[in-house]
Design a protein around this motif. Structure first.
Motif, PDB file in Angstrom:
ATOM      1  N   ALA A  38       4.556  -0.593  -1.880  1.00  0.00           N
ATOM      2  CA  ALA A  38       5.862  -0.245  -2.383  1.00  0.00           C
ATOM      3  C   ALA A  38       6.001  -0.976  -3.934  1.00  0.00           C
ATOM      4  O   ALA A  38       6.225  -0.313  -4.849  1.00  0.00           O
ATOM      5  CB  ALA A  38       7.193  -0.362  -1.667  1.00  0.00           C
ATOM      6  N   LYS A  39       5.596  -2.097  -3.944  1.00  0.00           N
ATOM      7  CA  LYS A  39       5.471  -3.119  -5.014  1.00  0.00           C
ATOM      8  C   LYS A  39       4.583  -2.538  -6.246  1.00  0.00           C
ATOM      9  O   LYS A  39       4.861  -2.603  -7.502  1.00  0.00           O
ATOM     10  CB  LYS A  39       4.967  -4.486  -4.920  1.00  0.00           C
ATOM     11  CG  LYS A  39       6.359  -5.292  -4.687  1.00  0.00           C
ATOM     12  CD  LYS A  39       5.954  -6.756  -4.579  1.00  0.00           C
ATOM     13  CE  LYS A  39       7.072  -7.779  -4.033  1.00  0.00           C
ATOM     14  NZ  LYS A  39       6.551  -9.038  -3.669  1.00  0.00           N
ATOM     15  N   HIS A  40       3.356  -2.087  -5.827  1.00  0.00           N
ATOM     16  CA  HIS A  40       2.264  -1.633  -6.461  1.00  0.00           C
ATOM     17  C   HIS A  40       2.659  -0.208  -7.100  1.00  0.00           C
ATOM     18  O   HIS A  40       2.486  -0.297  -8.413  1.00  0.00           O
ATOM     19  CB  HIS A  40       0.980  -1.227  -5.533  1.00  0.00           C
ATOM     20  CG  HIS A  40      -0.117  -0.847  -6.237  1.00  0.00           C
ATOM     21  ND1 HIS A  40      -0.988   0.063  -6.168  1.00  0.00           N
ATOM     22  CD2 HIS A  40      -0.930  -1.490  -7.566  1.00  0.00           C
ATOM     23  CE1 HIS A  40      -1.866   0.369  -6.980  1.00  0.00           C
ATOM     24  NE2 HIS A  40      -1.859  -0.578  -7.859  1.00  0.00           N
ATOM     25  N   GLU A  41       3.468   0.548  -6.428  1.00  0.00           N
ATOM     26  CA  GLU A  41       3.990   1.803  -7.019  1.00  0.00           C
ATOM     27  C   GLU A  41       5.071   1.291  -7.907  1.00  0.00           C
ATOM     28  O   GLU A  41       5.292   1.928  -9.173  1.00  0.00           O
ATOM     29  CB  GLU A  41       4.518   2.681  -5.951  1.00  0.00           C
ATOM     30  CG  GLU A  41       4.555   4.043  -6.457  1.00  0.00           C
ATOM     31  CD  GLU A  41       4.684   5.176  -5.195  1.00  0.00           C
ATOM     32  OE1 GLU A  41       4.167   5.087  -4.212  1.00  0.00           O
ATOM     33  OE2 GLU A  41       5.695   5.756  -5.419  1.00  0.00           O
ATOM     34  N   GLN A  42       5.968   0.478  -7.873  1.00  0.00           N
ATOM     35  CA  GLN A  42       6.749   0.174  -8.780  1.00  0.00           C
ATOM     36  C   GLN A  42       6.134  -0.395 -10.158  1.00  0.00           C
ATOM     37  O   GLN A  42       6.825  -0.194 -11.146  1.00  0.00           O
ATOM     38  CB  GLN A  42       7.688  -0.984  -8.247  1.00  0.00           C
ATOM     39  CG  GLN A  42       9.017  -0.306  -7.751  1.00  0.00           C
ATOM     40  CD  GLN A  42       9.765  -1.472  -6.802  1.00  0.00           C
ATOM     41  OE1 GLN A  42       9.780  -2.553  -6.980  1.00  0.00           O
ATOM     42  NE2 GLN A  42      10.740  -0.962  -5.853  1.00  0.00           N
ATOM     43  N   LEU A  43       5.250  -1.303  -9.859  1.00  0.00           N
ATOM     44  CA  LEU A  43       4.461  -1.680 -11.248  1.00  0.00           C
ATOM     45  C   LEU A  43       3.904  -0.436 -11.978  1.00  0.00           C
ATOM     46  O   LEU A  43       4.082  -0.468 -13.045  1.00  0.00           O
ATOM     47  CB  LEU A  43       3.488  -2.555 -10.829  1.00  0.00           C
ATOM     48  CG  LEU A  43       2.673  -3.230 -11.760  1.00  0.00           C
ATOM     49  CD1 LEU A  43       3.524  -4.119 -12.655  1.00  0.00           C
ATOM     50  CD2 LEU A  43       1.765  -4.438 -11.320  1.00  0.00           C
ATOM     51  N   SER A  88      -2.545  -5.280  -4.967  1.00  0.00           N
ATOM     52  CA  SER A  88      -2.729  -6.711  -4.498  1.00  0.00           C
ATOM     53  C   SER A  88      -2.080  -6.733  -2.845  1.00  0.00           C
ATOM     54  O   SER A  88      -1.063  -6.358  -2.809  1.00  0.00           O
ATOM     55  CB  SER A  88      -1.858  -7.589  -5.272  1.00  0.00           C
ATOM     56  OG  SER A  88      -0.802  -7.500  -5.611  1.00  0.00           O
ATOM     57  N   ASN A 133       2.808  -1.988   3.771  1.00  0.00           N
ATOM     58  CA  ASN A 133       3.887  -1.170   3.067  1.00  0.00           C
ATOM     59  C   ASN A 133       4.594  -1.892   1.997  1.00  0.00           C
ATOM     60  O   ASN A 133       4.895  -1.466   0.911  1.00  0.00           O
ATOM     61  CB  ASN A 133       4.816  -0.648   4.015  1.00  0.00           C
ATOM     62  CG  ASN A 133       4.235   0.154   5.054  1.00  0.00           C
ATOM     63  OD1 ASN A 133       3.380   0.941   4.596  1.00  0.00           O
ATOM     64  ND2 ASN A 133       5.212   0.628   6.085  1.00  0.00           N
ATOM     65  N   GLN A 134       4.958  -3.251   1.881  1.00  0.00           N
ATOM     66  CA  GLN A 134       5.656  -3.932   1.113  1.00  0.00           C
ATOM     67  C   GLN A 134       5.028  -3.971  -0.184  1.00  0.00           C
ATOM     68  O   GLN A 134       5.573  -3.603  -1.154  1.00  0.00           O
ATOM     69  CB  GLN A 134       5.853  -5.413   1.806  1.00  0.00           C
ATOM     70  CG  GLN A 134       6.741  -6.265   1.053  1.00  0.00           C
ATOM     71  CD  GLN A 134       8.271  -5.735   0.851  1.00  0.00           C
ATOM     72  OE1 GLN A 134       8.493  -5.019   1.952  1.00  0.00           O
ATOM     73  NE2 GLN A 134       9.195  -6.091   0.124  1.00  0.00           N
ATOM     74  N   SER A 135       3.638  -4.307  -0.159  1.00  0.00           N
ATOM     75  CA  SER A 135       3.083  -4.570  -1.291  1.00  0.00           C
ATOM     76  C   SER A 135       2.514  -3.108  -1.860  1.00  0.00           C
ATOM     77  O   SER A 135       2.461  -2.822  -3.286  1.00  0.00           O
ATOM     78  CB  SER A 135       1.510  -5.341  -1.138  1.00  0.00           C
ATOM     79  OG  SER A 135       0.725  -4.595  -0.274  1.00  0.00           O
TER      80      SER A 135
END
Ligand SMILES: [Zn+2]
Length: 145
Positions: free
Chosen positions: A69-74, A61, A65-67
């Motif tokens: 990293a979030k995507h990868e964390q999810l 989504s 870079n920010q999203s």
């Protein structure tokens, strides 16, 4: 996989425990933690079929870079949640105090403990599901976040 453990102090019950830690250099490799706090698994995203399936099923989504990293964390969190249990414990990508179940720790003392033989995380159960059932399981998990 032989992994070094480090001491951490629970900020809820003040007990100290040792957890396996891979260190910053291990990009794409993770330790997953049992919900009971006493089981651990080693997971490598490189060439892992469960990671590939979950990555394809969880749409990114936003942009940047920010999203990313979030995507990868999810994806990482979902890979833990969809994994086969270890010692009857469902896995998570967050460490849990084996004494009280808290997920918050006061400090990393850096004190090394004994090395631990951490077994490989497997997704036999998840990978045997149909694509539809995999999607359902993932959506159900994401809804709990
Ligand atoms: Zn605790």
């Amino acid at each position: 996989m032989i992994v070094t453990t480090f001491e951490a102090k629970c900020s809820n019950c003040s007990e100290t425990s040792f957890f396996p830690e891979l260190g910053d250099f291990a990009y794409g490799d993770f330790i997953f933690y049992g919900e009971g706090g006493s089981a651990f698994g080693y997971f490598s995203a490189h060439g892992n079929s469960a990671w590939a399936v979950i990555e394809a099923l969880i749409p990114a989504s936003g942009t940047g870079n920010q999203s990313g990293a979030k995507h990868e964390q999810l994806i990482q969190a979902a890979c833990a949640a969809m994994a086969d249990p270890i010692s009857n414990q469902t896995l998570s990508n967050r460490r849990r105090c084996p004494h009280c179940g808290s997920m918050s720790f006061e400090y990393w003392s850096g004190a090394q403990g004994q090395k631990m033989d951490v077994r490989q995380v497997e997704h036999v159960r998840f990978l045997a599901l149909s694509r539809e059932a995999q999607k359902k399981a993932l959506n159900a998990y994401i809804a709990t976040l």
